[in-house]
Design a protein around this motif. Structure first.
Motif, mmCIF file in Angstrom:
data_model
loop_
_atom_site.group_PDB
_atom_site.id
_atom_site.type_symbol
_atom_site.label_atom_id
_atom_site.label_comp_id
_atom_site.label_asym_id
_atom_site.label_seq_id
_atom_site.Cartn_x
_atom_site.Cartn_y
_atom_site.Cartn_z
ATOM 1 N N GLU A 271 -68.569 2.401 -23.638
ATOM 2 C CA GLU A 271 -69.942 2.268 -24.126
ATOM 3 C C GLU A 271 -70.701 1.175 -23.378
ATOM 4 O OE1 GLU A 271 -69.554 3.515 -28.796
ATOM 5 O OE2 GLU A 271 -68.645 1.617 -28.151
ATOM 6 N N THR A 272 -70.005 0.080 -23.076
ATOM 7 C CA THR A 272 -70.637 -1.016 -22.350
ATOM 8 C C THR A 272 -71.011 -0.591 -20.939
ATOM 9 O OG1 THR A 272 -69.390 -2.651 -23.630
ATOM 10 C CG2 THR A 272 -70.326 -3.381 -21.534
ATOM 11 N N ALA A 273 -70.102 0.114 -20.249
ATOM 12 C CA ALA A 273 -70.385 0.576 -18.890
ATOM 13 C C ALA A 273 -71.557 1.552 -18.890
ATOM 14 C CB ALA A 273 -69.145 1.234 -18.294
ATOM 15 N N ARG A 274 -71.624 2.423 -19.893
ATOM 16 C CA ARG A 274 -72.741 3.379 -19.966
ATOM 17 C C ARG A 274 -74.066 2.651 -20.191
ATOM 18 N NH1 ARG A 274 -72.205 8.069 -24.350
ATOM 19 N NH2 ARG A 274 -72.257 6.226 -25.714
ATOM 20 N N TRP A 275 -74.044 1.611 -21.056
ATOM 21 C CA TRP A 275 -75.264 0.825 -21.296
ATOM 22 C C TRP A 275 -75.688 0.107 -20.020
ATOM 23 C CZ3 TRP A 275 -76.825 -4.237 -20.879
ATOM 24 C CH2 TRP A 275 -78.025 -4.579 -21.524
ATOM 25 N N GLN A 276 -74.714 -0.442 -19.301
ATOM 26 C CA GLN A 276 -75.010 -1.149 -18.056
ATOM 27 C C GLN A 276 -75.724 -0.236 -17.066
ATOM 28 O OE1 GLN A 276 -71.289 -2.556 -16.547
ATOM 29 N NE2 GLN A 276 -71.087 -4.213 -18.047
ATOM 30 N N THR A 277 -75.202 0.969 -16.900
ATOM 31 C CA THR A 277 -75.778 1.897 -15.930
ATOM 32 C C THR A 277 -77.227 2.220 -16.282
ATOM 33 O OG1 THR A 277 -73.613 2.879 -15.500
ATOM 34 C CG2 THR A 277 -75.535 4.158 -14.835
ATOM 35 N N LEU A 294 -86.738 11.767 -6.462
ATOM 36 C CA LEU A 294 -86.942 12.797 -5.445
ATOM 37 C C LEU A 294 -85.629 13.487 -5.086
ATOM 38 C CD1 LEU A 294 -89.459 10.975 -3.059
ATOM 39 C CD2 LEU A 294 -89.947 12.898 -4.581
ATOM 40 N N LEU A 295 -84.535 12.708 -5.063
ATOM 41 C CA LEU A 295 -83.221 13.274 -4.750
ATOM 42 C C LEU A 295 -82.576 13.935 -5.965
ATOM 43 C CD1 LEU A 295 -81.747 10.402 -2.535
ATOM 44 C CD2 LEU A 295 -82.666 12.591 -1.768
ATOM 45 N N ARG A 296 -83.277 13.830 -7.095
ATOM 46 C CA ARG A 296 -82.769 14.401 -8.357
ATOM 47 C C ARG A 296 -81.372 13.859 -8.672
ATOM 48 N NH1 ARG A 296 -84.700 20.798 -7.973
ATOM 49 N NH2 ARG A 296 -86.926 20.326 -7.728
ATOM 50 N N THR A 297 -81.259 12.546 -8.479
ATOM 51 C CA THR A 297 -79.988 11.875 -8.750
ATOM 52 C C THR A 297 -80.047 11.177 -10.093
ATOM 53 O OG1 THR A 297 -79.599 11.517 -6.395
ATOM 54 C CG2 THR A 297 -78.342 10.149 -7.930
ATOM 55 N N ASP A 298 -79.178 11.571 -10.987
ATOM 56 C CA ASP A 298 -79.092 10.950 -12.311
ATOM 57 C C ASP A 298 -77.856 10.045 -12.311
ATOM 58 O OD1 ASP A 298 -78.569 10.309 -15.003
ATOM 59 O OD2 ASP A 298 -79.570 12.120 -15.705
ATOM 60 N N LEU A 299 -78.079 8.726 -12.256
ATOM 61 C CA LEU A 299 -76.954 7.798 -12.166
ATOM 62 C C LEU A 299 -76.057 7.858 -13.395
ATOM 63 C CD1 LEU A 299 -78.480 4.604 -10.502
ATOM 64 C CD2 LEU A 299 -77.238 6.488 -9.454
ATOM 65 N N VAL A 300 -76.640 8.121 -14.542
ATOM 66 C CA VAL A 300 -75.829 8.213 -15.764
ATOM 67 C C VAL A 300 -74.874 9.398 -15.670
ATOM 68 C CG1 VAL A 300 -75.892 8.556 -18.266
ATOM 69 C CG2 VAL A 300 -77.604 7.091 -17.157
ATOM 70 N N LYS A 301 -75.368 10.544 -15.170
ATOM 71 C CA LYS A 301 -74.496 11.711 -15.011
ATOM 72 C C LYS A 301 -73.450 11.469 -13.918
ATOM 73 C CE LYS A 301 -77.731 15.253 -16.628
ATOM 74 N NZ LYS A 301 -78.487 16.485 -16.286
ATOM 75 N N GLN A 302 -73.862 10.794 -12.847
ATOM 76 C CA GLN A 302 -72.917 10.469 -11.777
ATOM 77 C C GLN A 302 -71.798 9.580 -12.308
ATOM 78 O OE1 GLN A 302 -72.618 11.499 -8.676
ATOM 79 N NE2 GLN A 302 -74.427 12.808 -8.673
ATOM 80 N N ALA A 304 -70.719 9.508 -15.387
ATOM 81 C CA ALA A 304 -69.858 10.322 -16.244
ATOM 82 C C ALA A 304 -68.840 11.102 -15.421
ATOM 83 C CB ALA A 304 -70.710 11.278 -17.080
ATOM 84 N N LYS A 305 -69.263 11.617 -14.260
ATOM 85 C CA LYS A 305 -68.339 12.339 -13.387
ATOM 86 C C LYS A 305 -67.250 11.406 -12.849
ATOM 87 C CE LYS A 305 -71.666 15.826 -11.782
ATOM 88 N NZ LYS A 305 -72.389 16.366 -10.586
ATOM 89 N N SER A 306 -67.658 10.186 -12.468
ATOM 90 C CA SER A 306 -66.686 9.220 -11.945
ATOM 91 C C SER A 306 -65.681 8.819 -13.016
ATOM 92 C CB SER A 306 -67.415 7.977 -11.424
ATOM 93 O OG SER A 306 -68.244 8.295 -10.340
ATOM 94 N N VAL A 307 -66.155 8.644 -14.244
ATOM 95 C CA VAL A 307 -65.264 8.279 -15.337
ATOM 96 C C VAL A 307 -64.261 9.400 -15.606
ATOM 97 C CG1 VAL A 307 -65.146 7.873 -17.830
ATOM 98 C CG2 VAL A 307 -66.840 6.658 -16.441
ATOM 99 N N ALA A 308 -64.738 10.653 -15.582
ATOM 100 C CA ALA A 308 -63.836 11.791 -15.812
ATOM 101 C C ALA A 308 -62.768 11.860 -14.728
ATOM 102 C CB ALA A 308 -64.651 13.083 -15.838
ATOM 103 N N LYS A 309 -63.168 11.622 -13.482
ATOM 104 C CA LYS A 309 -62.200 11.629 -12.380
ATOM 105 C C LYS A 309 -61.197 10.494 -12.536
ATOM 106 C CE LYS A 309 -61.914 11.602 -7.324
ATOM 107 N NZ LYS A 309 -62.698 11.554 -6.050
ATOM 108 N N LEU A 310 -61.681 9.340 -12.930
ATOM 109 C CA LEU A 310 -60.802 8.190 -13.123
ATOM 110 C C LEU A 310 -59.797 8.451 -14.238
ATOM 111 C CD1 LEU A 310 -60.225 5.180 -12.405
ATOM 112 C CD2 LEU A 310 -61.851 4.571 -14.202
ATOM 113 N N ARG A 311 -60.260 9.027 -15.327
ATOM 114 C CA ARG A 311 -59.366 9.295 -16.470
ATOM 115 C C ARG A 311 -58.274 10.310 -16.119
ATOM 116 N NH1 ARG A 311 -60.869 7.021 -21.161
ATOM 117 N NH2 ARG A 311 -63.079 6.590 -21.618
#
Length: 437
Positions: A271-277, A294-302, A304-311
């Motif tokens: 939760e803390t990491a998500r708030w930080q982002t 413009l690049l349609r980059t959502d850092l919060v979604k990015q 989430a993907k990194s966390v899933a890969k890490l887990r």
């Protein structure tokens, strides 16, 4: 070993032959009037910052020669873990001279007297060692002159930081500043190098969050042994260190008189990491935010993907995005929830967070006050960042480079020191019980 002497109105730093060769320098001479301060460093490496040019450096062992940084040039004859004299100069070519000598305390006293400076601040430092999980740890015991009023264990934030909370690329100095300010108030302290940093053994990358908690517990036992019977003892944690401080304070078997939580989250690591982002995205300047849109980059979604890969990983250390990371620590950190520990703390708690903190929500102060059953004092300090420095502008991570050139905010240091002395008085029969929420 080098020697520092005063001859008339001149200071002379006499180097050995080997030191002259390694440092590409002859003996140093400068007027006594150029000496603006004389300090004794428990570890000579603490006084050497910047880029070597020229000189000799053996990683983790020796630094001899000239180091250049934003604060000016430093001439050093430094050996890791060995005490040294630091001369702060003006108009002498070098801003600092850091030299290991035979009798640093006696040499410093003579130099200060010769230069007309007041006695050095009233504390001494020495290295102490302890073990945790079969790993040898090194730290610094800071002792005020006279009988101390209390003792504190200082736990740093995340990352490969040493006993001073210094990262090799970002010398924060938070633990050192806390220790020295507490010593000036009559409070002893212990701070230590984390696994795989400074003079401590083990591997930082392979260590888990749970192992860091065990290391903190071992350090507490060492600190209590140094403090001796009858002296009030406290634990101070910054950022990740606040998590470990809460765990230690929640255990009734630990001999503690209070806990200080600096920039400490009341929520899980995830939760803390998500708030930080989310907070950092809002703190970005206008142009980067436009580019991301413009690049349609959502850092919060990015994230989430990194966390899933890490887990999905099981190894202690893995390679992600081209670099090796401490995967075990990150998995355990994401899953750690401080709420159960906070709910068991019966000793007094001080919680301090700055209004410009980008890594911990200042609103968590209210959560800590509502969760801890024991007495709680909270301070939300205006214009202070996660690094415990003053940040008068719009908060941004970019400003950290400026902030680390300054010391820990004086107001924060004053809050911590005054609270510890007040609660040390509770144990000895003086002072009152602070129960502000």
């Amino acid at each position: 070993m080098a020697a520092i002497t005063v001859q008339g109105n001149e200071v002379r730093v006499q180097l050995t032959r080997g030191e002259k060769i390694a440092g590409l320098h002859s003996d140093l001479h400068f007027p006594l009037s150029a000496v603006k301060d004389v300090q004794v460093l428990a570890d000579s490496f603490d006084g050497v910052r910047g880029l070597r040019a020229p000189g000799l450096a053996l990683p983790g062992r020796t630094r001899i020669g000239t180091w250049r940084g934003r604060g000016g040039k430093t001439f050093a004859v430094a050996r890791k873990g060995v005490p040294a004299i630091r001369l702060v100069l003006a108009g002498a070519g070098y801003r600092n001279v850091v030299v290991c000598v035979e009798d640093p305390a006696g040499t410093a006293a003579g130099l200060r007297a010769g230069a007309g400076l007041p006695p050095e601040p009233g504390f001494t430092e020495r290295e102490v060692r302890f073990t945790s999980g079969g790993v040898d740890f090194a730290g610094t015991w800071t002792m005020p002159r006279g009988i101390p009023a209390a003792a504190a264990l200082i736990l740093p934030g995340s990352g490969p930081v040493d006993r001073n909370a210094d990262h090799r690329r970002m010398p924060l100095g938070i633990s050192r500043d806390l220790a020295h300010d507490l010593a000036a108030r009559g409070v002893a302290s212990l701070r230590y190098d984390k696994r795989g940093t400074g003079s401590s053994g083990g591997s930082f990358l392979a260590a888990g969050f749970g192992q860091s908690a065990e290391d903190a517990a071992a350090a507490l036992h060492r600190m209590v042994a140094e403090a001796g019977e009858g002296l009030p003892v406290f634990v101070i944690g910054h950022s990740e260190g606040g998590y470990h401080a809460a765990v230690l304070a929640s255990d009734p078997d630990n001999r503690l008189d209070g806990a200080v939580l600096l920039s400490t989250s009341a929520h899980s690591g995830f939760e803390t990491a998500r708030w930080q982002t989310a907070r950092i995205v809002h703190a970005l300047p206008a142009f980067p935010r436009i580019v991301l849109k413009l690049l349609r980059t959502d850092l919060v979604k990015q994230q989430a993907k990194s966390v899933a890969k890490l887990r999905s990983t099981t190894e202690d250390v893995v390679r992600m995005q081209g670099r090796r990371i401490n995967a075990r620590w990150q998995r355990e950190f994401l899953d750690f929830d401080p709420a159960p520990s906070l709910a068991r703390i019966q000793v007094p708690v001080l919680a301090v967070t700055g209004t410009k903190d980008l890594q911990v929500d200042p609103a968590d102060l209210a959560v800590i006050a509502a969760t801890v059953p024991g007495p709680v004092t909270t301070h939300e300090v205006a214009d202070v960042s996660h690094l415990l420095r003053r940040d008068p502008g719009v908060p941004s991570l970019k400003d950290y480079k400026r902030q680390i050139r300054e010391g820990v905010d004086a107001e924060v240091l004053g809050i911590v020191g005054a609270w510890i002395l007040e609660h040390a008085g509770i144990r000895s029969g003086g002072g009152g019980d602070s129960r502000r929420r």
